[in-house]
Design a protein around this motif. Structure first.
Motif, PDB file in Angstrom:
ATOM      1  N   ILE A   1      63.261   4.386  47.647  1.00 54.03           N
ATOM      2  CA  ILE A   1      62.659   3.245  46.949  1.00 54.03           C
ATOM      3  C   ILE A   1      61.353   3.564  46.654  1.00 54.03           C
ATOM      4  N   ASN A   2      60.798   4.303  47.405  1.00 51.18           N
ATOM      5  CA  ASN A   2      59.364   4.629  47.053  1.00 51.18           C
ATOM      6  C   ASN A   2      59.190   5.837  46.159  1.00 51.18           C
ATOM      7  N   SER A   3      60.215   6.310  45.684  1.00 52.04           N
ATOM      8  CA  SER A   3      60.091   7.389  44.639  1.00 52.04           C
ATOM      9  C   SER A   3      60.722   7.056  43.408  1.00 52.04           C
ATOM     10  N   LYS A   4      60.630   7.901  42.390  1.00 55.33           N
ATOM     11  CA  LYS A   4      60.602   7.873  40.947  1.00 55.33           C
ATOM     12  C   LYS A   4      61.933   8.313  40.443  1.00 55.33           C
ATOM     13  N   PRO A   5      62.757   7.647  39.818  1.00 58.41           N
ATOM     14  CA  PRO A   5      64.042   7.969  39.355  1.00 58.41           C
ATOM     15  C   PRO A   5      63.877   8.837  38.157  1.00 58.41           C
ATOM     16  N   GLY A   6      64.764   9.564  37.839  1.00 59.68           N
ATOM     17  CA  GLY A   6      64.606  10.404  36.614  1.00 59.68           C
ATOM     18  C   GLY A   6      65.685  11.142  35.898  1.00 59.68           C
ATOM     19  N   ILE A   7      65.793  11.771  34.759  1.00 53.96           N
ATOM     20  CA  ILE A   7      66.994  12.533  34.327  1.00 53.96           C
ATOM     21  C   ILE A   7      66.271  13.768  33.535  1.00 53.96           C
ATOM     22  N   GLU A   8      66.722  15.075  33.995  1.00 48.77           N
ATOM     23  CA  GLU A   8      66.403  16.130  33.312  1.00 48.77           C
ATOM     24  C   GLU A   8      67.571  17.079  32.890  1.00 48.77           C
ATOM     25  N   VAL A   9      67.569  17.382  31.765  1.00 47.68           N
ATOM     26  CA  VAL A   9      68.628  18.061  30.986  1.00 47.68           C
ATOM     27  C   VAL A   9      68.024  19.291  30.310  1.00 47.68           C
ATOM     28  N   ILE A  10      68.611  20.582  30.426  1.00 50.51           N
ATOM     29  CA  ILE A  10      68.076  21.470  29.936  1.00 50.51           C
ATOM     30  C   ILE A  10      69.400  21.956  29.026  1.00 50.51           C
ATOM     31  N   GLN A  11      69.036  22.147  27.836  1.00 53.16           N
ATOM     32  CA  GLN A  11      69.939  22.758  26.682  1.00 53.16           C
ATOM     33  C   GLN A  11      71.207  22.037  26.683  1.00 53.16           C
ATOM     34  N   GLY A  12      71.016  20.547  26.755  1.00 49.53           N
ATOM     35  CA  GLY A  12      71.995  19.796  26.613  1.00 49.53           C
ATOM     36  C   GLY A  12      72.786  19.325  25.139  1.00 49.53           C
ATOM     37  N   ARG A  13      74.076  19.292  25.261  1.00 51.79           N
ATOM     38  CA  ARG A  13      74.680  18.997  24.084  1.00 51.79           C
ATOM     39  C   ARG A  13      75.589  17.586  23.879  1.00 51.79           C
ATOM     40  N   HIS A  14      75.761  17.165  22.844  1.00 52.93           N
ATOM     41  CA  HIS A  14      76.637  16.035  22.754  1.00 52.93           C
ATOM     42  C   HIS A  14      78.377  16.205  23.079  1.00 52.93           C
ATOM     43  N   PRO A  15      78.662  15.698  23.890  1.00 55.97           N
ATOM     44  CA  PRO A  15      80.204  16.266  24.594  1.00 55.97           C
ATOM     45  C   PRO A  15      81.204  16.137  23.527  1.00 55.97           C
ATOM     46  N   CYS A  16      81.012  15.304  22.581  1.00 52.50           N
ATOM     47  CA  CYS A  16      82.002  15.089  21.421  1.00 52.50           C
ATOM     48  C   CYS A  16      81.724  15.804  20.096  1.00 52.50           C
ATOM     49  N   VAL A  17      80.653  16.123  20.097  1.00 52.80           N
ATOM     50  CA  VAL A  17      80.174  16.918  18.795  1.00 52.80           C
ATOM     51  C   VAL A  17      80.124  18.490  19.100  1.00 52.80           C
ATOM     52  N   ASP A  18      81.156  19.021  18.727  1.00 56.90           N
ATOM     53  CA  ASP A  18      81.121  20.620  18.941  1.00 56.90           C
ATOM     54  C   ASP A  18      80.451  21.341  17.623  1.00 56.90           C
ATOM     55  N   ARG A  19      80.565  20.602  16.634  1.00 54.13           N
ATOM     56  CA  ARG A  19      79.950  21.152  15.309  1.00 54.13           C
ATOM     57  C   ARG A  19      79.206  20.308  14.551  1.00 54.13           C
ATOM     58  N   THR A  20      77.958  20.564  13.974  1.00 53.57           N
ATOM     59  CA  THR A  20      77.364  19.565  12.939  1.00 53.57           C
ATOM     60  C   THR A  20      78.279  19.456  11.600  1.00 53.57           C
ATOM     61  N   HIS A  21      77.942  18.419  10.838  1.00 56.07           N
ATOM     62  CA  HIS A  21      78.782  18.270   9.706  1.00 56.07           C
ATOM     63  C   HIS A  21      78.609  19.346   8.656  1.00 56.07           C
ATOM     64  N   SER A  22      77.579  20.112   8.852  1.00 53.33           N
ATOM     65  CA  SER A  22      77.477  21.392   7.918  1.00 53.33           C
ATOM     66  C   SER A  22      78.268  22.493   8.290  1.00 53.33           C
ATOM     67  N   GLY A  23      78.951  22.340   9.517  1.00 53.65           N
ATOM     68  CA  GLY A  23      79.832  23.430  10.009  1.00 53.65           C
ATOM     69  C   GLY A  23      78.890  24.339  11.133  1.00 53.65           C
ATOM     70  N   ALA A  24      77.762  24.360  11.206  1.00 55.66           N
ATOM     71  CA  ALA A  24      76.855  25.121  12.024  1.00 55.66           C
ATOM     72  C   ALA A  24      77.038  24.810  13.487  1.00 55.66           C
TER      73      ALA A  24
END
Length: 814
Positions: A670-693
């Motif tokens: 309770i006396n600490s700060k919550p947080g989230i840290e993501v390194i090189q994260g990707r959208h799980p449902c978007v494998d490729r962009t609309h341009s194909g890259a």
């Protein structure tokens, strides 16, 4: 021979919500993954609360504007779910209900005291296009039964005139009258007892959950009108449900019944989640001081992440926004299950992510163990067996229905009014094959499931939770023991090929009546042989040697007429009591056909016995179905164990894909700060962009920043802590919304025990996610786009805590 004229009566009415997909129906739709047309039936009872729009006194929370009772009927599996809860002005919890269950049919109360125009309009705006929304009035006229059997007609009719479907007391009385559930031997104050009713229903009745019982009454009325009530309710499966609160509503005045249902729902959910498999002896009580004790207590009571309907829709967790199908949703990306019941459990986990660090780590440990090493090899073989299990849960419901009103001991336990027991089925051969096919699938599926523990027998399992799942009850696990021995009885006594042709006969010891009639038939045949010997030896036939040599019984088949006529040559003198019934041949070769009085008496007894045998033979399959159904708790334990293993195996399959890593779940005192840290994260449902890259990964840090699980918390001088608010700006199509969504989806995946699409991820558990994305109005409800945006923002401001994750995209446009 089929009768030329058939009396006609209604045996069943099928609608989207009452379609059971029995052997009379085409089951290919659900076997291929049913889609939108196989959702449940939902009945909703609404009561508005006076003064609900005024501001409450609980830290700025708004008072609830209405309270709901809901009943969800899954006709395919025979599961009935009850719920009761308060809701806010946006009807957030009703929206969550619809988004979670995707109903095929919704019932609401008509009339002045019924559902508000706001609710009706809201349902029309949020329900999928395939959903049928139907009004059930406060007073309805129950249709007269046209059943031919007076007993059936009496029980199928309900009262002499109008009925009150939404009356809770009438619903309870009707449950007693129809006797769907076992009667209690004890009675209180002259009323039938309910101690043997399903626990959830019993606690609702005893706790006074009037709204839940009111909606149950409407659902019961609808099922009775469709003549599928006994088929579904006699399964005896009743569960509790409570959609997550938005947190913006003051529920301090909520009825005690609503709180009890929420508690029962939490208890059931923990069983489905598997968090109760291992004793939680590692939890440590920490004293945080008086100033923070209330916050600590509030967080200690949370056991899952809350996802409301808006979040489920905006994040495309179950369905995509463009077509409404499963394709492209988060569920589609993590679902590698091999069985339908495993897929349903994984979907339930996704709707209710875990919150407690111990629970998340325990499930993640199983996923990690199943993704590598010896356990992974065993899991690979188990997945092939899981594919053969079929849909155990649905097939158990079908076998229960096919058992009809016959109990496991062969006696009738209710008046028979199921369609198959009343209808004349002209395609009986096809329907018999379907019934046999369903039962054969279930037997083979359970046989495959029974082989799973042996695959892990020689594997050293480290995770206590996995050990519980894959070990039998004899070894301290939850997988039912001696399954194969119990199944062998049905394999030995149920010949699939004969049964498919309609030639199934009960084995000795299965049906006492059938066994007795077989003994009676054998006795009668023996007496007929004794009569022949007596007549040929007592001198009444002359010459006796010729009589003994040529005496012959004819017409011995069960369907023959004039059974057991006696054939003797004309040269044999017979007693005067022998009556000639026919002859063949001429002259000295003539043979007469006689009927003796004693033989006539025995043949009449034989005919009566054969009639009983035929009727019991017809009941043969139903008897074995009923015997199998009497062991349903044993089979359901296997179903639950295989579903959990299948869901965990699906997450392990995802963990083995490149680019996925196990997230670190951090403690957050309770006396600490919550947080989230993501390194090189990707959208799980978007494998490729609309341009194909390839997708461009992103880093993100919010709140506390940690290097590893041993980092200290609450050090205000630590320079690595970041702000708890992140403001994104950039050009159109730059990926701002994608980053917002992917952060939420990664949090959800991490808290269901899954690996996440990131190089590294650390986070403190999130208690709820609020989303304010896109632009949409609710014109039918009188709510403009701006109103909806501000209401969603207000819900986040009022309901969020220090552990909540909030994303807002373009608030107040135009």
């Amino acid at each position: 021979k089929k009768p030329g004229v058939v009396n006609r009566e209604v045996c069943g009415v099928v609608s989207k919500g009452t379609r059971t997909f029995c052997y009379l129906d085409d089951t290919s739709l659900i076997e291929k993954g049913g889609g939108a047309t196989t959702g449940p039936l939902i009945a909703i009872k609404e009561v508005t609360i006076d003064g609900g729009d005024s501001k409450g006194g609980d830290e700025g929370a708004a008072n609830a504007v209405c309270e709901y009772g809901v009943t969800i009927v899954d006709a395919i599996t025979g599961v009935v779910t009850l719920g009761q809860f308060a809701d806010d002005v946006l009807r957030s919890r009703i929206q969550t209900l619809v988004a979670s269950f995707n109903p095929s049919e919704v019932l609401y109360e008509g009339g002045r005291s019924g559902a508000s125009k706001t609710l009706i309009s809201f349902l029309k705006s949020i329900c999928p296009p395939h959903t049928v929304i139907e009004c059930i009035n406060s007073t309805e006229c129950f249709p007269k039964s046209n059943a031919l059997d007076p007993k059936n007609k009496k029980i199928l009719e309900r009262g002499s005139g109008s009925v009150s479907p939404w009356d809770a007391n009438d619903a309870v009385k009707e449950l007693h009258r129809r006797a769907y559930y076992p009667r209690s031997s004890r009675k209180a104050e002259g009323e039938p007892g309910i101690s043997r009713w399903p626990e959830i229903l019993r606690r609702c009745v005893e706790g006074g959950a009037a709204l839940a019982l009111s909606s149950f009454g409407a659902a019961l009325f609808y099922l009775q009108r469709s003549l599928v009530d006994f088929e579904i309710l006699s399964m005896g499966i009743v569960k509790a449900y409570c959609p997550p609160s938005s947190g913006a509503v003051d529920e301090s005045s909520a009825e005690n019944a609503s709180k009890q249902i929420e508690k029962m729902y939490t208890e059931e959910a923990r069983k489905d989640e598997g968090t109760d498999l291992v004793d939680q002896t590692d939890e440590v009580d920490v004293d945080f001081g008086t100033s923070s004790s209330s916050a600590a207590t509030a967080e200690d009571q949370i056991d899952h992440m809350a996802l409301d309907g808006t979040t489920l829709t905006n994040l495309e967790i179950l369905h995509n926004l463009s077509t409404g199908s499963k394709d492209g949703s988060l569920l589609s990306k993590i679902d590698f299950t091999r069985s339908p019941h495993g897929a349903r459990l994984l979907r339930a986990w996704l709707l209710r992510p875990l919150f407690r660090k111990e629970d998340i780590d325990r499930r993640a440990d199983v996923v990690q163990e199943l993704s590598s090493g010896a356990a992974a090899v065993a899991m690979c073989e188990a997945r092939e067996l899981l594919r053969k299990t079929n849909d155990i849960e649905r097939l158990l419901s079908r076998v229960h229905s096919m058992g009809g009103s016959i109990s496991s001991d062969g006696s009738a336990n209710n008046i028979s009014y199921l369609p198959e027991e009343r209808a004349v089925l002209y395609e009986s051969e096809k329907h018999t094959k379907r019934k046999v096919g369903d039962f054969s699938k279930l037997l083979n599926g359970l046989k495959a499931a029974s082989e799973i523990p042996s695959l892990f027998a020689n594997t050293e399992v480290e995770s206590p939770m996995l050990a519980k799942i894959v070990k039998t009850t004899e070894d301290g696990g939850c997988f039912p023991a001696q399954m194969r021995e119990k199944l062998d009885y049905f394999f030995d006594n149920f010949d699939v090929k004969k049964a498919a042709k309609g030639d199934f006969e009960p084995s000795r010891g299965m049906d006492e009546v059938y066994d007795r009639v077989l003994e009676e038939i054998d006795s009668i045949k023996h007496q007929l042989e004794q009569f022949r010997d007596e007549m040929c030896s007592n001198g009444e036939l002359d010459p006796p040697r010729l009589a003994r040599q040529h005496w012959k019984y004819i017409n011995l088949k069960e369907d023959s007429k004039d059974k057991y006529l006696i054939e003797l040559p004309i040269s044999v003198n017979v007693p005067a009591e022998f009556v000639v019934k026919g002859k063949r041949g001429k002259g000295d070769k003539q043979v007469n056909k006689y009927r003796a009085p004693r033989v006539a008496s025995l043949v009449q007894q034989l005919e009566d016995a054969l009639d009983v045998k035929t009727s019991r033979k017809t009941e043969g399959m139903r008897l074995i179905f009923a015997k199998f159904d009497s062991m349903r708790n044993h089979w359901m334990a296997s179903c639950h164990a295989t579903a959990m293993l299948d869901a965990l195996g699906s997450l392990a399959q995802l963990a083995g894909q490149p680019g996925f890593s196990r997230p670190l779940i951090m403690d957050c005192p309770i006396n600490s700060k919550p947080g989230i840290e993501v390194i090189q994260g990707r959208h799980p449902c978007v494998d490729r962009t609309h341009s194909g890259a390839d997708f461009i990964p992103n880093d993100l840090v919010l709140g506390a920043r940690f290097e590893n699980e041993d980092d200290a918390f609450g050090d205000d001088s630590a320079p690595r802590d970041e702000a708890s608010v992140l403001l994104l700006s950039g050009p159109n199509m730059g990926g701002k919304s994608t980053l917002l969504r992917q952060t939420c989806l990664i949090s959800i995946m991490a808290q269901i025990g899954s690996y996440v699409p990131a190089e590294r991820c650390s986070l403190t558990p999130v208690d709820r996610i609020f989303t304010r994305l896109g632009a949409s109005d609710r014109i039918l409800c009188g709510q403009s786009t701006f109103f909806v945006e501000l209401a969603e923002t207000a819900a986040a401001v009022r309901g969020s805590t220090r552990r909540s994750l909030v994303i807002m995209d373009e608030l107040g446009r135009g």
